[in-house]
Motif scaffolding. Structure first.
Motif, PDB file in Angstrom:
ATOM      1  N   SER A   1       2.226   9.255  -5.872  1.00 46.31           N
ATOM      2  CA  SER A   1       2.310  10.563  -5.235  1.00 46.31           C
ATOM      3  C   SER A   1       2.720  11.538  -6.270  1.00 46.31           C
ATOM      4  O   SER A   1       3.582  11.172  -7.215  1.00 46.31           O
ATOM      5  CB  SER A   1       3.186  10.564  -4.014  1.00 46.31           C
TER       6      SER A   1
ATOM      7  N   LYS B   1       1.092   4.147  -2.864  1.00 41.45           N
ATOM      8  CA  LYS B   1       1.082   5.380  -2.627  1.00 41.45           C
ATOM      9  C   LYS B   1       2.276   6.357  -2.988  1.00 41.45           C
ATOM     10  O   LYS B   1       2.059   7.484  -3.478  1.00 41.45           O
ATOM     11  CB  LYS B   1       0.716   5.502  -1.182  1.00 41.45           C
TER      12      LYS B   1
ATOM     13  N   GLU C   1       0.760  -1.165  -0.073  1.00 41.58           N
ATOM     14  CA  GLU C   1       0.119   0.074  -0.060  1.00 41.58           C
ATOM     15  C   GLU C   1       0.937   1.022   0.164  1.00 41.58           C
ATOM     16  O   GLU C   1       0.542   2.220  -0.559  1.00 41.58           O
ATOM     17  CB  GLU C   1      -0.827   0.077   1.012  1.00 41.58           C
ATOM     18  N   ARG C   2       1.854   1.183   0.843  1.00 43.47           N
ATOM     19  CA  ARG C   2       2.747   2.221   0.900  1.00 43.47           C
ATOM     20  C   ARG C   2       3.575   2.616  -0.633  1.00 43.47           C
ATOM     21  O   ARG C   2       3.807   3.773  -0.904  1.00 43.47           O
ATOM     22  CB  ARG C   2       3.850   2.276   1.967  1.00 43.47           C
TER      23      ARG C   2
END
Length: 610
Positions: free
Chosen positions: A552, A548, A544-545
């Motif tokens: 970004s 992201k 998930e990170r």
């Protein structure tokens, strides 16, 4: 002065186009209207005159029908008498010696028949024994008598009009023989019409003057467009004209004869044959038709004056159009010239304000739009310049990050230590690997590199990292044959391998890694996609990170120091139309970054590079 203005006007291409297009369009429109009017008037006049010819032909046919019926009525009243029966019976029973006496007795009857109509010159009675009885007023052309007067009466009706021919009497012009085939019925003492020539006892002839018949028809044909009037039977054979007449070839033409028979069978009034109209009208109580052949030119003769008037109108209008087009061009292009001057000022960067143009029409609105567009463009230029400056700084920063000065400094320090410790072979190998790494990393001007070169950069990077930290990082490659020479967006694989080493194996820390680091690069082609997979056995990926960070934008990407992953994603999605990057993670077993590129986009990029 005026000539100078016109010269300046025609220096404007738009003015010339407006004048030329308007002139051509209006002239074409005038010619089209003139042609339409010509065709319409021609059709209108033709129909009007044709209807007039139909009416007049009908009048003439009605008049002749009345005269014809009058002759039939008198024939019936005179022939049906007992006295006439006795005379015919006497003729039948007499011999040639009694000819003079009987002919004398017949004079009153012959005169009576001749007085029925002014069209009848004389009357004649013939018998089967070729005796001919006629009025003493006329002398026979040939004393040799004949039952049929030399006419072909094989298929003749009981009452018939035979075609015009030479008169049997001297000093007479051509005549038309109206024949009555009579049969003497002795049982009832009656005179009957015979159906065939064999049963006929006597033939009664009314000798009609051909010229009088023609004059009679013309008298009732009150039309100034002319026409060729004549009587015809139902087979199209002319009655009032003989082969010696100049017009006989015209009326005996096969097309005319066929048209008469077609009209007679269809009950239609007229038919067009080539450039002529054939009109027919039935004669009452007969198999006769009044035929009128009217040339098409005769029907449209009255349109000549209208054609001349129309020609003068078209000529005057055609001569006026260029002048009117010039005035319209001046009117239209005057504000356009002002607008063009404003656009020229914008081009030269000397534009300050709107031109003096009325804002109520489309040109005025266009002028407002151009001014608004100019102001908007100026604002956009300022903003773009600002954004370009910021993007330039960001690009420099990203390039610096990509080269990684810290990595370069540490690598050089390591090389220095190797030299100091006299490990010349190790130092030389590290310098070679670093040179290859930098050469590929700094390949400016090329967006794409061969997959082989990308792999060489990764190998150089792994070698340097192994020298620096004395770890045994194993690199395996699984590449489909035929892909090594294919081009791919550069600097894609090395940053992902760097992430594996830095975050998966914590290679920069002093922590001991329990297992031997392993990195695998696989590149293969599926039916529709190119698949790139970087797999390691490191500590794992926070999926998930990672997603992201990858997606970004702006400050978040920079502050989180993950420009590599974000940069890869942005460059891939910009360079290829459809790219997906996915992550999967099983810590210390299999952590994978999967890049999927549609093969059609991959191939298109090859062609673009060429």
């Amino acid at each position: 002065m005026q000539n100078l203005y016109i010269y300046k006007l025609f220096k404007t291409k738009l003015a010339v186009k407006i004048w030329l297009y308007l002139t051509i369009m209006v002239l074409f429109l005038i010619l089209f209207i003139a042609l339409f009017m010509e065709l319409y008037l021609r059709q209108y006049v033709t129909n009007r005159e044709l209807n007039a010819s139909l009416r007049n032909t009908s009048h003439a046919a009605t008049a002749f029908s009345s005269e014809y019926v009058n002759m039939l009525d008198h024939f019936v009243s005179y022939t049906a008498s007992l006295d006439f029966y006795n005379v015919l019976k006497e003729i039948q029973e007499s011999n040639s010696d009694q000819y003079i006496a009987i002919n004398t007795d017949l004079q009153s009857y012959l005169a009576q028949y001749s007085d029925i109509s002014p069209l009848i010159n004389a009357s004649i009675i013939t018998t089967k024994d070729n005796r001919l009885f006629h009025s003493y007023k006329f002398k026979m052309r040939d004393e040799t008598s004949s039952f049929t007067l030399q006419y072909d009466m094989t298929n003749t009706s009981p009452i018939a009009l035979l075609p015009s021919s030479e008169s049997p009497f001297r000093k007479q012009s051509n005549v038309i023989a109206m024949t009555f085939m009579l049969q003497i019925e002795t049982q009832n003492k009656m005179v009957l019409l015979s159906d065939n020539l064999e049963d006929t006892d006597v033939i009664l002839y009314f000798i009609l003057n051909t010229d009088k018949v023609k004059d009679f028809l013309k008298l009732y044909y009150n039309s100034d467009i002319g026409g060729l009037l004549y009587l015809s039977n139902d087979t199209g054979q002319p009655i009032t004209y003989s082969p010696s007449d100049a017009t006989y070839d015209t009326i005996s033409d096969t097309s005319i004869v066929n048209s008469i028979t077609d009209l007679a069978s269809s009950n239609e009034a007229y038919k067009k044959v080539d450039d002529r109209y054939v009109i027919i009208q039935k004669i009452d109580k007969s198999d006769l038709y009044l035929v009128n052949i009217v040339p098409q030119n005769a029907l449209i003769s009255k349109i000549r004056e209208l054609d001349l008037i129309l020609f003068y109108i078209v000529l005057f209008t055609a001569l006026s159009i260029p002048f009117l087009g010039l005035l319209i061009s001046i009117f239209v292009t005057k504000p356009l010239k002002k607008l063009m001057s404003s656009v020229k000022k914008i081009e030269n960067n000397t534009y300050t304000a709107l031109p003096n143009i009325s804002k109520s029409d489309e040109i005025g609105q266009l002028s407002l739009s151009i001014d608004s567009m100019y102001q908007t463009i100026q604002r956009q230029i300022k903003r773009i310049k600002k954004e370009e400056h910021e993007n330039f700084k960001k690009e420099i920063r990203l390039l610096s990050e990509q080269i990684n000065p810290h990595f370069l400094y540490n690598t050089l320090e390591c090389i220095n230590m190797e030299i100091y410790n006299r490990h010349n072979d190790s130092a030389s190998s590290m310098i070679t690997n670093l040179g290859g790494y930098l050469r590929i990393s700094l390949s400016y001007g090329n967006n794409q590199l061969m997959i082989q070169m990308e792999l060489e950069q990764v190998k150089a990077y792994i070698s340097i990292m192994n020298y620096r930290f004395h770890h045994s990082i194993q690199l395996t490659l699984n590449i489909d044959q035929g892909l090594f020479d294919m081009l791919i967006l550069k600097s894609i694989l090395q940053p992902l391998v760097e992430n594996s080493i830095k975050h998966g194996f914590s290679i920069d820390s002093s922590n001991y890694f329990p297992i031997s680091p392993l990195i695998d690069i696989s590149i293969c082609r599926e039916p529709e996609d190119l698949l790139i997979a970087i797999t390691d056995n490191g500590a794992g990926i926070d999926v998930e990170r990672a997603i992201k960070i990858m997606k970004s934008e702006g400050i978040y990407a920079e502050t989180n120091h993950h420009i590599g992953l974000n940069n890869i994603y942005n460059r891939l999605t910009s360079f290829y139309s459809n790219v997906t990057i996915s992550f999967s993670s099983i810590p210390f077993y299999e952590n994978k970054v999967m890049i999927t590129i549609p093969y059609s986009d991959f191939e298109a990029a090859q062609k673009d590079n060429k």
